[in-house]
Write a protein that holds these residues in place. Structure first.
Motif, short mmCIF file in Angstrom:
data_model
loop_
_atom_site.label_atom_id
_atom_site.label_comp_id
_atom_site.label_asym_id
_atom_site.label_seq_id
_atom_site.Cartn_x
_atom_site.Cartn_y
_atom_site.Cartn_z
N LYS A 1 45.82 56.07 56.29
CA LYS A 1 45.00 56.18 55.09
C LYS A 1 45.77 56.92 54.00
CE LYS A 1 40.42 57.72 53.63
NZ LYS A 1 39.17 58.36 54.08
N THR B 1 45.64 59.27 50.72
CA THR B 1 44.72 60.24 50.12
C THR B 1 44.56 59.97 48.63
OG1 THR B 1 46.43 61.83 49.49
CG2 THR B 1 45.57 61.99 51.75
N THR B 2 43.65 60.68 48.00
CA THR B 2 43.43 60.53 46.56
C THR B 2 44.66 60.96 45.76
OG1 THR B 2 42.40 62.71 46.44
CG2 THR B 2 40.93 60.82 46.72
N LYS B 3 45.54 61.75 46.37
CA LYS B 3 46.79 62.16 45.70
C LYS B 3 47.93 61.18 45.98
CE LYS B 3 45.96 67.12 45.63
NZ LYS B 3 46.52 68.43 46.00
N GLY B 4 47.63 60.07 46.67
CA GLY B 4 48.66 59.08 46.99
C GLY B 4 49.53 59.48 48.16
N GLN B 5 49.08 60.40 48.97
CA GLN B 5 49.86 60.88 50.10
C GLN B 5 49.38 60.24 51.40
OE1 GLN B 5 49.02 65.05 49.69
NE2 GLN B 5 50.76 65.38 48.34
N THR B 6 50.27 60.22 52.38
CA THR B 6 49.93 59.74 53.70
C THR B 6 50.76 60.49 54.72
OG1 THR B 6 49.64 57.78 55.08
CG2 THR B 6 51.60 57.84 53.71
#
Length: 76
Positions: A6, A8-13
Protein backbone atom coordinates in the motif's frame (compact mmCIF):
# COMPACT_ATOMS: atom_id res chain seq x y z
CA UNK A 1 5.37 -13.65 -7.69
CA UNK A 2 5.48 -9.96 -6.88
CA UNK A 3 4.44 -8.20 -3.71
CA UNK A 4 1.39 -6.01 -3.25
CA UNK A 5 2.01 -3.06 -0.94
CA UNK A 6 0.00 0.00 0.00
CA UNK A 7 1.19 3.53 -0.80
CA UNK A 8 0.73 6.06 2.01
CA UNK A 9 -0.70 9.56 1.56
CA UNK A 10 2.92 10.79 1.47
CA UNK A 11 3.68 8.47 -1.48
CA UNK A 12 5.74 6.11 0.67
CA UNK A 13 5.72 2.34 0.83
CA UNK A 14 7.65 -0.42 2.57
CA UNK A 15 10.10 -2.40 0.47
CA UNK A 16 9.50 -6.06 1.38
CA UNK A 17 12.34 -7.72 3.29
CA UNK A 18 13.21 -10.25 0.59
CA UNK A 19 13.39 -7.45 -2.01
CA UNK A 20 15.68 -5.42 0.29
CA UNK A 21 17.85 -8.52 0.71
CA UNK A 22 18.01 -9.13 -3.04
CA UNK A 23 18.98 -5.49 -3.67
CA UNK A 24 21.43 -5.52 -0.72
CA UNK A 25 19.91 -2.32 0.66
CA UNK A 26 19.37 -1.17 4.21
CA UNK A 27 18.22 2.06 5.87
CA UNK A 28 20.14 5.04 4.51
CA UNK A 29 20.98 3.40 1.16
CA UNK A 30 19.83 4.83 -2.16
CA UNK A 31 17.66 3.26 -4.84
CA UNK A 32 16.83 4.45 -8.34
CA UNK A 33 13.45 4.08 -10.03
CA UNK A 34 13.64 3.72 -13.82
CA UNK A 35 10.47 3.88 -15.91
CA UNK A 36 10.02 1.82 -19.09
CA UNK A 37 7.89 2.90 -22.04
CA UNK A 38 5.39 0.13 -21.28
CA UNK A 39 4.64 1.69 -17.87
CA UNK A 40 6.64 -0.79 -15.83
CA UNK A 41 9.25 0.35 -13.34
CA UNK A 42 12.62 -1.04 -12.39
CA UNK A 43 14.28 -0.35 -9.04
CA UNK A 44 17.98 -0.81 -8.36
CA UNK A 45 20.49 0.04 -5.68
CA UNK A 46 22.78 2.98 -6.47
CA UNK A 47 25.80 4.46 -4.77
CA UNK A 48 25.56 8.11 -3.70
CA UNK A 49 27.73 10.58 -5.58
CA UNK A 50 30.98 11.49 -3.86
CA UNK A 51 30.70 15.26 -4.26
CA UNK A 52 34.10 15.97 -2.70
CA UNK A 53 35.78 13.63 -5.18
CA UNK A 54 33.91 15.11 -8.14
CA UNK A 55 34.89 18.64 -7.10
CA UNK A 56 38.51 17.54 -6.74
CA UNK A 57 38.74 16.18 -10.28
CA UNK A 58 36.68 18.97 -11.85
CA UNK A 59 39.72 21.22 -12.12
CA UNK A 60 41.70 18.56 -13.96
CA UNK A 61 39.20 18.40 -16.81
CA UNK A 62 39.71 21.92 -18.15
CA UNK A 63 41.72 20.67 -21.13
CA UNK A 64 38.50 19.04 -22.41
CA UNK A 65 36.42 22.20 -22.13
CA UNK A 66 37.62 24.02 -25.22
CA UNK A 67 35.68 25.30 -28.19
CA UNK A 68 37.21 22.66 -30.50
CA UNK A 69 36.11 19.88 -28.15
CA UNK A 70 32.58 21.27 -28.02
CA UNK A 71 32.44 21.31 -31.82
CA UNK A 72 33.90 17.81 -32.15
CA UNK A 73 31.48 16.20 -29.68
CA UNK A 74 28.37 18.31 -30.26
CA UNK A 75 26.54 15.69 -32.33
CA UNK A 76 27.19 12.70 -30.08
Amino acid sequence: MGHIVKITTKGQTTIPQDVRAALHVSPGDYVSWEMAEDGSARVRRVQPLDIDYLRAIEGTLSEWAGENDEAAYRDL
